[in-house]
Design an enzyme around this catalytic site. Structure first.
Site, mmCIF file in Angstrom:
data_model
loop_
_atom_site.group_PDB
_atom_site.id
_atom_site.type_symbol
_atom_site.label_atom_id
_atom_site.label_comp_id
_atom_site.label_asym_id
_atom_site.label_seq_id
_atom_site.Cartn_x
_atom_site.Cartn_y
_atom_site.Cartn_z
ATOM 1 N N ARG A 1 -62.987 22.144 96.549
ATOM 2 C CA ARG A 1 -62.442 23.409 97.066
ATOM 3 C C ARG A 1 -61.365 23.953 96.135
ATOM 4 N NH1 ARG A 1 -60.073 23.293 102.797
ATOM 5 N NH2 ARG A 1 -59.588 25.352 101.994
ATOM 6 N N LYS B 1 -56.129 29.055 92.064
ATOM 7 C CA LYS B 1 -56.853 29.313 93.318
ATOM 8 C C LYS B 1 -56.013 30.176 94.257
ATOM 9 C CE LYS B 1 -56.707 25.939 96.667
ATOM 10 N NZ LYS B 1 -56.245 26.367 97.985
ATOM 11 N N ASN B 2 -54.763 29.770 94.470
ATOM 12 C CA ASN B 2 -53.964 30.442 95.496
ATOM 13 C C ASN B 2 -53.452 31.812 95.055
ATOM 14 O OD1 ASN B 2 -54.511 28.347 97.164
ATOM 15 N ND2 ASN B 2 -52.537 27.319 96.917
ATOM 16 N N ASP C 1 -47.799 20.920 98.046
ATOM 17 C CA ASP C 1 -49.129 20.572 97.515
ATOM 18 C C ASP C 1 -49.064 19.392 96.550
ATOM 19 O OD1 ASP C 1 -50.269 22.580 98.948
ATOM 20 O OD2 ASP C 1 -50.350 24.013 97.305
ATOM 21 N N ILE D 1 -42.741 20.886 104.965
ATOM 22 C CA ILE D 1 -43.596 22.060 105.215
ATOM 23 C C ILE D 1 -44.731 21.709 106.184
ATOM 24 C CG2 ILE D 1 -44.983 23.903 104.156
ATOM 25 C CD1 ILE D 1 -42.187 23.964 103.010
ATOM 26 N N CYS E 1 -56.094 21.974 110.969
ATOM 27 C CA CYS E 1 -56.828 21.362 109.865
ATOM 28 C C CYS E 1 -56.164 20.032 109.540
ATOM 29 C CB CYS E 1 -56.855 22.286 108.653
ATOM 30 S SG CYS E 1 -55.249 22.438 107.878
ATOM 31 N N ARG F 1 -59.242 28.451 105.538
ATOM 32 C CA ARG F 1 -58.287 29.232 106.345
ATOM 33 C C ARG F 1 -57.847 30.503 105.640
ATOM 34 N NH1 ARG F 1 -55.311 26.945 110.184
ATOM 35 N NH2 ARG F 1 -53.628 28.296 109.526
ATOM 36 N N ARG G 1 -50.960 24.399 111.883
ATOM 37 C CA ARG G 1 -51.008 25.599 111.036
ATOM 38 C C ARG G 1 -51.182 26.910 111.814
ATOM 39 N NH1 ARG G 1 -54.128 24.606 105.501
ATOM 40 N NH2 ARG G 1 -52.719 26.233 104.782
HETATM 41 N N1 EPU Z 1 -46.347 28.863 109.531
HETATM 42 C C1 EPU Z 1 -46.055 29.247 110.823
HETATM 43 N N2 EPU Z 1 -46.613 30.415 111.265
HETATM 44 C C2 EPU Z 1 -47.408 31.194 110.489
HETATM 45 C C3 EPU Z 1 -47.701 30.786 109.167
HETATM 46 C C4 EPU Z 1 -47.136 29.602 108.720
HETATM 47 O O1 EPU Z 1 -45.329 28.569 111.558
HETATM 48 O O2 EPU Z 1 -47.863 32.242 110.964
HETATM 49 C C5 EPU Z 1 -45.756 27.611 109.031
HETATM 50 C C6 EPU Z 1 -46.805 26.584 108.594
HETATM 51 O O3 EPU Z 1 -47.280 25.814 109.674
HETATM 52 C C7 EPU Z 1 -46.031 25.771 107.582
HETATM 53 C C8 EPU Z 1 -45.136 26.812 106.923
HETATM 54 O O4 EPU Z 1 -45.059 27.897 107.834
HETATM 55 O O5 EPU Z 1 -45.231 24.831 108.231
HETATM 56 C C9 EPU Z 1 -45.609 27.308 105.584
HETATM 57 O O6 EPU Z 1 -46.963 27.706 105.666
HETATM 58 P P1 EPU Z 1 -47.556 28.877 104.739
HETATM 59 O O7 EPU Z 1 -47.944 30.007 105.615
HETATM 60 O O8 EPU Z 1 -46.574 29.135 103.655
HETATM 61 O O9 EPU Z 1 -48.843 28.196 104.152
HETATM 62 P P2 EPU Z 1 -50.259 28.870 103.928
HETATM 63 O O10 EPU Z 1 -50.111 30.278 103.521
HETATM 64 O O11 EPU Z 1 -51.125 28.549 105.089
HETATM 65 C C10 EPU Z 1 -50.342 28.322 101.382
HETATM 66 C C11 EPU Z 1 -51.292 27.624 100.444
HETATM 67 C C12 EPU Z 1 -51.255 26.141 100.695
HETATM 68 C C13 EPU Z 1 -49.819 25.647 100.474
HETATM 69 C C14 EPU Z 1 -48.856 26.424 101.389
HETATM 70 C C15 EPU Z 1 -47.402 26.071 101.172
HETATM 71 C C16 EPU Z 1 -53.010 29.236 100.002
HETATM 72 C C17 EPU Z 1 -54.407 29.684 100.208
HETATM 73 N N3 EPU Z 1 -52.635 28.148 100.653
HETATM 74 O O12 EPU Z 1 -50.789 28.020 102.691
HETATM 75 O O13 EPU Z 1 -52.113 25.537 99.726
HETATM 76 O O14 EPU Z 1 -49.743 24.282 100.784
HETATM 77 O O15 EPU Z 1 -49.014 27.843 101.151
HETATM 78 O O16 EPU Z 1 -47.045 26.301 99.868
HETATM 79 O O17 EPU Z 1 -52.274 29.832 99.236
HETATM 80 C C18 EPU Z 1 -53.671 23.998 98.916
HETATM 81 O O18 EPU Z 1 -53.840 24.741 97.940
HETATM 82 O O19 EPU Z 1 -54.147 22.826 98.956
HETATM 83 C C19 EPU Z 1 -52.900 24.472 100.067
HETATM 84 C C20 EPU Z 1 -52.946 23.897 101.260
#
Ligand code: EPU
Length: 417
Positions: free
Chosen positions: A396, A22-23, A304, A326, A116, A92, A121
Site C-alpha cells: 500500500r 504517497k501521503n 509513521d 498520535i 483500522c 481511509r 481513527r
Molecule cells: N483525529 C481525530 N479526529 C479526526 C481526525 C483525526 O481525533 O477527525 C485524531 C486521530 O485519531 C489521531 C490524530 O488526530 O490521533 C492525528 O490523525 P490525522 O488526522 O493527522 O491522521 P490521518 O490524516 O488519518 C495521516 C497519514 C498517516 C499518518 C498520520 C499522522 C495520510 C493518508 N495518512 O493520517 O499515514 O500516520 O497522518 O501523521 O496522509 C501511513 O502512511 O502509514 C499513515 C498511516
C-alpha cells in the site's frame, strides 16, 4: 497472497533513489476534482494506495492513465459523487474526496471509514469543519451524505492537529464564498505541498507551512502539472534498514529538510550522516546508545516511523523508550518483534525496549504499512530466515521495497504463498 522472505545478516551498501510521497500524492489526486482539465503528476509512487485513489477517481468519472510514475488525470466533469465502501475500507484516505466534491458539486456520498489497525481513527474534525462551512451532514447506512447550497468561509479551530482534516477543509474552502481560517492546522510537508498545489491551481491560501491558514475563496480553479515531493518515511525506512545492518548507503532524490528530528535521533543513536540538499549518506560509526523518542505532529517525530525505529532500537544495547502520542493502538507489530526475540513491551503509550538481544528469524504477520516495514527492518538483522505474510500492507505504501533493498545487498525476495 505474497510473502516476503528475508535471510538476515547482510550489510547494506550502495545507492538508492527515493520515491515520490504517497501521503502528498493522495490529497493532490483528490484535488483534481476541483477543476476540469488535464493534470499531470510526476514522481508518483506505483503503490496500491495510489491505485485505489485511481479507481476512486475513475468511479467519480475521471479518465486516468498511470505510466512509469507519471499520472495523467483528465477531469471532463463528473457524473458520480460517491466513494463506495469497497474502496474506503481498503484506504481511509478515500475520505479526501469529500471536501473537493462538496466544493465543486455541493454534494457527496462517502462511506464512513471504520477503525483500522491503528485504532478508532475518528473523522469528527473533518465533519465539524465542513459543517462550519455550511454543510449539512447525515450518517445513514454506513455512509456520510453531505450537502450544501454553497460553501461559505468560516473560522475553524481544530482541537487536535489532523493531517486529513486540514487537507479536507483546505480543499473545501478554496472554492467557498469568503474567507476561511484554519487554526491549529497541520504543518506536515504533505499539507504544505497540497497548499502549494492548490495555489498553483489559482487558490488563495496564505500562511502555508504554519498553524494558521487563511483561505480567500475563489470562483474557479484550473488544472496544472506538478512533481510530487519525495517520501520522507520511505527515505527514513532505507536509513534504518542500513543502520540495523551496520551498513553504509546513500539515498538520492530525497528531502533531508523534512526529516529534522528523525536524522537527529539517528545521529544520537550513534550513526554518522552526511547530508546535502537532496542526498543523505549513512555510515556506521561504532559506539551506539539507546534513545528516548516522542511522536508528535510535524515538525515533531512522525508516528509513521515509530515501528521502524522500534525495530532498530531492539538491536541497540540498553533501554530505549518510545512515547506514541498520535495513534495509541499503533503497537500490533510489538508481539511480532517479540517472536524474533526482541525484548519489547508496552506500558500505556510507552514502548519500552531493552535492546541488544540476538534476533532470530521466524514467521511473522504484518498488520499495517509501517508495521510491515518494521518487520522487514528487524528481519534484516535476524539470524536465519524470516517469512513475512500479509505484505499487501507493505505494498500500500512502499514501491517495491524488497527490490530496492535487494539492490543494496539484502537477501530478500517476494514469493507467492
Ligand atoms: N483525529 C481525530 N479526529 C479526526 C481526525 C483525526 O481525533 O477527525 C485524531 C486521530 O485519531 C489521531 C490524530 O488526530 O490521533 C492525528 O490523525 P490525522 O488526522 O493527522 O491522521 P490521518 O490524516 O488519518 C495521516 C497519514 C498517516 C499518518 C498520520 C499522522 C495520510 C493518508 N495518512 O493520517 O499515514 O500516520 O497522518 O501523521 O496522509 C501511513 O502512511 O502509514 C499513515 C498511516
Amino acid at each position: 497472497m505474497d510473502k516476503i522472505i528475508v535471510r538476515g545478516g547482510k550489510k547494506l551498501t550502495g545507492t538508492i533513489f527515493s520515491s515520490g510521497s504517497k501521503n502528498a500524492g493522495l490529497p493532490i489526486m483528490a484535488a483534481s476534482i476541483l477543476a476540469e482539465g488535464k493534470y499531470i503528476l510526476r514522481n508518483v509512487p506505483d503503490i496500491t494506495d495510489i491505485q485505489t485513489m485511481i479507481k476512486l477517481l475513475r468511479i467519480i468519472g475521471a479518465e486516468v492513465v498511470f505510466n512509469k510514475n507519471e499520472l495523467t488525470i483528465i477531469n471532463k466533469g463528473f457524473s458520480r459523487y460517491e466513494a463506495p465502501y469497497d474502496l474506503v475500507k481498503t484506504m481511509r484516505a478515500s475520505i479526501y474526496v469529500l471536501g473537493p466534491l462538496l466544493a465543486r458539486f455541493g454534494k457527496a456520498k462517502v462511506s464512513f471509514p471504520g477503525g483500522c489497525a491503528l485504532g478508532a481513527r475518528p473523522i469528527n474534525l473533518h465533519l465539524e469543519g465542513l459543517q462550519k462551512l455550511g454543510t449539512t451532514i447525515e450518517i445513514k447506512h454506513g455512509y456520510i451524505y453531505a450537502y450544501t447550497d454553497k460553501l461559505k468561509g468560516g473560522k475553524i479551530f481544530f482541537e487536535k492537529k489532523s493531517v486529513g482534516a486540514t487537507a479536507n477543509i483546505l480543499m473545501a474552502s478554496v472554492l467557498a464564498q469568503g474567507i476561511t481560517t484554519i487554526e491549529n492546522a497541520s504543518c506536515e510537508p504533505e499539507i504544505t505541498s497540497l497548499a502549494h498545489f492548490l495555489n498553483k491551481m489559482g487558490a488563495k491560501i496564505k500562511g502555508i507551512g504554519t498553524e494558521v491558514l487563511t483561505i480567500q475563496g475563489v470562483k474557479t480553479l484550473h488544472s496544472i502539472d506538478t512533481t510530487l515531493i519525495s517520501d520522507r518515511i520511505e527515505t527514513a525506512t532505507f536509513l534504518l534498514s542500513a543502520a540495523i545492518t551496520n551498513g553504509n548507503i546513500t539515498i538520492k532524490n530525497c528531502s533531508p529538510v523534512h526529516l529534522g528530528f528523525v536524522l537527529d535521533k539517528i545521529k544520537e543513536i550513534g550513526f554518522s550522516l552526511q547530508i546535502s540538499k537532496d542526498t543523505i549518506s549513512i555510515t556506521d560509526k561504532g559506539e551506539k546508545k539507546p534513545v528516548e523518542i516522542s511522536t508528535n505532529p510535524y515538525p515533531g517525530f512522525p508516528t509513521d516511523l515509530q515501528p521502524p525505529f522500534a525495530a532498530l532500537l531492539s538491536t541497540i544495547k540498553g533501554k530505549s523508550i518510545i512515547y506514541e502520542n498520535i495513534f495509541s493502538d499503533r503497537v500490533m507489530y510489538i508481539s511480532e518483534l517479540q517472536r524474533l526475540g526482541a525484548d519489547i513491551k508496552l506500558n500505556g503509550n510507552q514502548i519500552i525496549i531493552k535492546g541488544g538481544n540476538k534476533l532470530t528469524g521466524a514467521p511473522l504477520i504484518a498488520s499495517d504499512i509501517r508495521a510491515a516495514a518494521a518487520l522487514i527492518i528487524a528481519a534484516l538483522a535476524s539470524n536465519g530466515k524470516t517469512e513475512i505474510s500479509r505484505v499487501y500492507h507493505l505494498d500500500r505504501g512502499y514501491e517495491r521495497l524488497e527490490e530496492k533493498l535487494a539492490k543494496l545487498g539484502a537477501d530478500i525476495e517476494r514469493v507467492k504463498d
